[in-house]
Design a protein around this motif. Sequence first.
Motif, PDB file in Angstrom:
ATOM      1  N   ASP A 163       0.850  -1.192   0.000  1.00 58.53           N
ATOM      2  CA  ASP A 163       0.000   0.000   0.000  1.00 58.53           C
ATOM      3  C   ASP A 163       0.893   1.252   0.000  1.00 58.53           C
ATOM      4  OD1 ASP A 163      -1.974   1.817   0.160  1.00 58.53           O
ATOM      5  OD2 ASP A 163      -2.785   1.153   2.089  1.00 58.53           O
ATOM      6  N   VAL A 164       0.923   1.940  -1.138  1.00 52.99           N
ATOM      7  CA  VAL A 164       1.771   3.128  -1.240  1.00 52.99           C
ATOM      8  C   VAL A 164       1.169   4.314  -0.501  1.00 52.99           C
ATOM      9  CG1 VAL A 164       2.717   2.398  -3.451  1.00 52.99           C
ATOM     10  CG2 VAL A 164       0.663   3.775  -3.428  1.00 52.99           C
ATOM     11  N   ARG A 165      -0.093   4.231  -0.162  1.00 49.77           N
ATOM     12  CA  ARG A 165      -0.744   5.358   0.515  1.00 49.77           C
ATOM     13  C   ARG A 165      -0.715   5.232   2.031  1.00 49.77           C
ATOM     14  NH1 ARG A 165      -6.476   4.915  -2.088  1.00 49.77           N
ATOM     15  NH2 ARG A 165      -5.994   2.763  -1.523  1.00 49.77           N
ATOM     16  N   ARG A 166      -0.173   4.121   2.503  1.00 49.61           N
ATOM     17  CA  ARG A 166      -0.145   3.952   3.959  1.00 49.61           C
ATOM     18  C   ARG A 166       0.828   4.959   4.590  1.00 49.61           C
ATOM     19  NH1 ARG A 166       4.326   1.340   5.957  1.00 49.61           N
ATOM     20  NH2 ARG A 166       5.729   0.415   4.402  1.00 49.61           N
ATOM     21  N   GLU A 167       0.546   5.306   5.827  1.00 46.11           N
ATOM     22  CA  GLU A 167       1.405   6.245   6.544  1.00 46.11           C
ATOM     23  C   GLU A 167       2.662   5.533   7.024  1.00 46.11           C
ATOM     24  OE1 GLU A 167       1.259   9.240  10.425  1.00 46.11           O
ATOM     25  OE2 GLU A 167      -0.492   8.075   9.807  1.00 46.11           O
ATOM     26  N   ARG A 168       3.809   6.058   6.667  1.00 50.93           N
ATOM     27  CA  ARG A 168       5.053   5.427   7.060  1.00 50.93           C
ATOM     28  C   ARG A 168       5.360   5.721   8.524  1.00 50.93           C
ATOM     29  NH1 ARG A 168       9.357   6.107   2.066  1.00 50.93           N
ATOM     30  NH2 ARG A 168       7.907   5.598   0.380  1.00 50.93           N
ATOM     31  N   SER A 169       6.066   4.788   9.125  1.00 46.77           N
ATOM     32  CA  SER A 169       6.444   4.965  10.522  1.00 46.77           C
ATOM     33  C   SER A 169       7.555   6.006  10.628  1.00 46.77           C
ATOM     34  CB  SER A 169       6.915   3.623  11.104  1.00 46.77           C
ATOM     35  OG  SER A 169       8.096   3.199  10.448  1.00 46.77           O
ATOM     36  N   TRP A 170       7.771   6.477  11.856  1.00 44.74           N
ATOM     37  CA  TRP A 170       8.824   7.481  12.062  1.00 44.74           C
ATOM     38  C   TRP A 170      10.190   6.904  11.723  1.00 44.74           C
ATOM     39  CZ3 TRP A 170      12.794   6.579  15.424  1.00 44.74           C
ATOM     40  CH2 TRP A 170      12.638   5.495  16.297  1.00 44.74           C
ATOM     41  N   GLY A 186      14.789   6.972   5.712  1.00 46.06           N
ATOM     42  CA  GLY A 186      14.607   7.167   4.281  1.00 46.06           C
ATOM     43  C   GLY A 186      14.602   5.865   3.510  1.00 46.06           C
ATOM     44  N   ARG A 187      13.838   4.914   3.982  1.00 39.82           N
ATOM     45  CA  ARG A 187      13.818   3.600   3.346  1.00 39.82           C
ATOM     46  C   ARG A 187      13.216   3.673   1.948  1.00 39.82           C
ATOM     47  NH1 ARG A 187      11.626  -0.795   7.531  1.00 39.82           N
ATOM     48  NH2 ARG A 187      12.300  -2.117   5.834  1.00 39.82           N
ATOM     49  N   ALA A 188      13.397   2.580   1.177  1.00 40.07           N
ATOM     50  CA  ALA A 188      12.980   2.555  -0.224  1.00 40.07           C
ATOM     51  C   ALA A 188      11.466   2.660  -0.327  1.00 40.07           C
ATOM     52  CB  ALA A 188      13.458   1.265  -0.881  1.00 40.07           C
ATOM     53  N   ALA A 189      11.016   2.942  -1.532  1.00 33.73           N
ATOM     54  CA  ALA A 189       9.577   3.028  -1.784  1.00 33.73           C
ATOM     55  C   ALA A 189       8.936   1.680  -1.468  1.00 33.73           C
ATOM     56  CB  ALA A 189       9.318   3.398  -3.241  1.00 33.73           C
ATOM     57  N   PRO A 190       7.678   1.665  -1.012  1.00 33.48           N
ATOM     58  CA  PRO A 190       7.055   0.419  -0.578  1.00 33.48           C
ATOM     59  C   PRO A 190       7.105  -0.687  -1.630  1.00 33.48           C
ATOM     60  CG  PRO A 190       5.727   2.294   0.087  1.00 33.48           C
ATOM     61  CD  PRO A 190       6.832   2.833  -0.769  1.00 33.48           C
ATOM     62  N   LEU A 191       6.816  -0.388  -2.887  1.00 31.78           N
ATOM     63  CA  LEU A 191       6.779  -1.437  -3.896  1.00 31.78           C
ATOM     64  C   LEU A 191       8.167  -2.014  -4.138  1.00 31.78           C
ATOM     65  CD1 LEU A 191       5.184  -3.086  -5.888  1.00 31.78           C
ATOM     66  CD2 LEU A 191       5.530  -1.301  -7.601  1.00 31.78           C
ATOM     67  N   VAL A 214       1.553  -8.415  -6.842  1.00 31.52           N
ATOM     68  CA  VAL A 214       2.509  -7.426  -7.336  1.00 31.52           C
ATOM     69  C   VAL A 214       1.990  -6.777  -8.614  1.00 31.52           C
ATOM     70  CG1 VAL A 214       4.849  -7.111  -8.219  1.00 31.52           C
ATOM     71  CG2 VAL A 214       4.457  -8.601  -6.257  1.00 31.52           C
ATOM     72  N   THR A 215       1.472  -7.600  -9.541  1.00 35.44           N
ATOM     73  CA  THR A 215       0.951  -7.066 -10.800  1.00 35.44           C
ATOM     74  C   THR A 215      -0.244  -6.154 -10.565  1.00 35.44           C
ATOM     75  OG1 THR A 215       1.672  -9.088 -11.922  1.00 35.44           O
ATOM     76  CG2 THR A 215       0.065  -7.716 -13.066  1.00 35.44           C
ATOM     77  N   ILE A 216      -1.135  -6.593  -9.693  1.00 38.66           N
ATOM     78  CA  ILE A 216      -2.321  -5.773  -9.398  1.00 38.66           C
ATOM     79  C   ILE A 216      -1.911  -4.456  -8.767  1.00 38.66           C
ATOM     80  CG2 ILE A 216      -4.373  -5.656  -7.930  1.00 38.66           C
ATOM     81  CD1 ILE A 216      -4.676  -8.685  -8.347  1.00 38.66           C
ATOM     82  N   GLN A 217      -0.906  -4.517  -7.880  1.00 37.13           N
ATOM     83  CA  GLN A 217      -0.486  -3.279  -7.233  1.00 37.13           C
ATOM     84  C   GLN A 217       0.128  -2.307  -8.229  1.00 37.13           C
ATOM     85  OE1 GLN A 217      -1.207  -2.389  -4.287  1.00 37.13           O
ATOM     86  NE2 GLN A 217      -0.157  -0.419  -4.427  1.00 37.13           N
ATOM     87  N   ARG A 218       0.898  -2.850  -9.187  1.00 39.64           N
ATOM     88  CA  ARG A 218       1.459  -1.971 -10.206  1.00 39.64           C
ATOM     89  C   ARG A 218       0.349  -1.325 -11.039  1.00 39.64           C
ATOM     90  NH1 ARG A 218       6.359  -6.069 -11.936  1.00 39.64           N
ATOM     91  NH2 ARG A 218       7.878  -5.354 -10.364  1.00 39.64           N
ATOM     92  N   SER A 219      -0.656  -2.102 -11.422  1.00 40.46           N
ATOM     93  CA  SER A 219      -1.796  -1.536 -12.143  1.00 40.46           C
ATOM     94  C   SER A 219      -2.525  -0.508 -11.288  1.00 40.46           C
ATOM     95  CB  SER A 219      -2.758  -2.661 -12.549  1.00 40.46           C
ATOM     96  OG  SER A 219      -2.116  -3.599 -13.380  1.00 40.46           O
ATOM     97  N   LYS A 220      -2.617  -0.798 -10.011  1.00 41.27           N
ATOM     98  CA  LYS A 220      -3.296   0.127  -9.104  1.00 41.27           C
ATOM     99  C   LYS A 220      -2.532   1.442  -9.004  1.00 41.27           C
ATOM    100  CE  LYS A 220      -5.084   0.403  -4.388  1.00 41.27           C
ATOM    101  NZ  LYS A 220      -5.208  -0.326  -3.093  1.00 41.27           N
ATOM    102  N   ALA A 233      -2.154   7.127 -10.306  1.00 42.68           N
ATOM    103  CA  ALA A 233      -1.496   8.277 -10.936  1.00 42.68           C
ATOM    104  C   ALA A 233      -2.444   8.976 -11.916  1.00 42.68           C
ATOM    105  CB  ALA A 233      -0.230   7.814 -11.652  1.00 42.68           C
ATOM    106  N   ILE A 234      -3.161   8.170 -12.713  1.00 41.47           N
ATOM    107  CA  ILE A 234      -4.125   8.760 -13.655  1.00 41.47           C
ATOM    108  C   ILE A 234      -5.230   9.481 -12.904  1.00 41.47           C
ATOM    109  CG2 ILE A 234      -5.835   8.203 -15.416  1.00 41.47           C
ATOM    110  CD1 ILE A 234      -4.028   5.873 -16.259  1.00 41.47           C
ATOM    111  N   ARG A 235      -5.699   8.871 -11.833  1.00 40.81           N
ATOM    112  CA  ARG A 235      -6.777   9.510 -11.066  1.00 40.81           C
ATOM    113  C   ARG A 235      -6.301  10.811 -10.441  1.00 40.81           C
ATOM    114  NH1 ARG A 235      -8.815   6.255  -6.023  1.00 40.81           N
ATOM    115  NH2 ARG A 235      -6.792   7.008  -5.287  1.00 40.81           N
ATOM    116  N   GLU A 236      -5.076  10.828  -9.942  1.00 41.38           N
ATOM    117  CA  GLU A 236      -4.555  12.047  -9.346  1.00 41.38           C
ATOM    118  C   GLU A 236      -4.407  13.154 -10.390  1.00 41.38           C
ATOM    119  OE1 GLU A 236      -0.958  10.865  -7.532  1.00 41.38           O
ATOM    120  OE2 GLU A 236      -1.907  10.013  -5.730  1.00 41.38           O
TER     121      GLU A 236
END
Length: 394
Positions: free
Chosen positions: A110-117, A123-128, A282-288, A293-296
């Motif tokens: 979930d790229v929209r989840r709130e990251r921990s402190w 500065g860890r890598a992007a979730p995906l 993984v594939t579904i998340q990439r499509s999501k 991005a398109i929705r934004e």
Amino acid sequence: MTDTVRSAAASALAEVEKVTAVILPEPGAAVVALPEASPDQAAAIRKRMDEIDMGNSQSILAFGSAAQAELQVISQDMLSGVKNKDVGPAGDSLRDIVTTLRGFSVSELDVRRERSWWERLTGRAAPLARFVARFEEVQGQIDKITGTLLTHEHTLLKDVKSLDLLYAKTLTFYDELALYIAAGAAKLAEVDARDIPAKAAAVAAAPEADQVKAAQELRDLRAARDDLERRVHDLKLTRQVTMQSLPSIRLVQENDKSLITKINSTLVNTVPLWETQLAQAVTIQRSKEAAVAIREANDLTNDLLTSNAENLRETNRVVRTEMERGVFDIEAVKQANAALIATIEESLQIADEGKARRAAAEEDLVKMEHELRDTLAAARSRADGTGASLGGTV
């Protein structure tokens, strides 16, 4: 899971089904006595009766022990195989794979989840990207564990086959003990009914010089008879213990079979299904992410259109309002006129009040003047005694 492990697990499926389909026979019923035995059983019982020599105590002590020899060989071979195993319990590997899978959370996608402190601090890598790296790490662990599970499966298959052989030999020994018990019981009945009475009669008929020897032979026969009775009793106890060991062997087999089935199901079904579902995730998340991005972008366009329209409306309202206003607002003129009228009226009121106060003050002054004159006149009349005339003159 590697192709080698997958192929080996699929090829072992037929062997697993074959092993798990084996139904173990039930132990026989009670011991069949010689008079009630079938011809084949009667022949087997008489054959074992011939092994007993009432004049040889060693034959009585060894009665039935030959049946244990082959069973002991099978048991020792099986114990040796168990000692030589160089593998850990299969249950531990199953728990390891479950722990590994449970420790891998798909929620990390979930790229929209709130990251921990801590994530923000380091500065860890992007979730995906981190999820894919974690997936590769877990995939390596799963491949290693599945290889170990396959080894456990082959070992357990060998154990089950060994237990099948042990069960069959134990059952044979159980049935063999029944024959020995029947033979011993028949021999005891024969000794009680024929040999001992005959020997007792021989003692009674023996000359006095031979009676001591004949009596000793009778005592030896009776002692041998008692030894045989004890040996038969021991064989009965051994048969009972053997009968109890059969369900134990079956229980161990059933546990091993259940574990084999679980391992094979994990290798053939669970792990490939998990890998498929994970790849789909993984594939579904990439499509999501692409859809997000398109929705934004669409949301940004709509926000701009809405904001511009709202700003135009607000600006137009302000401009048109200012354009329609006069040089002076009528409300301001009204307020100024009312204030002017109120000021004039207030001035007139203040003037009237001042005039009234001055008139009242003049009256007070005249009054005070008269009072002062009267007081002065009264004072002079007291001084010269003519107050009455002075008062009348004044």
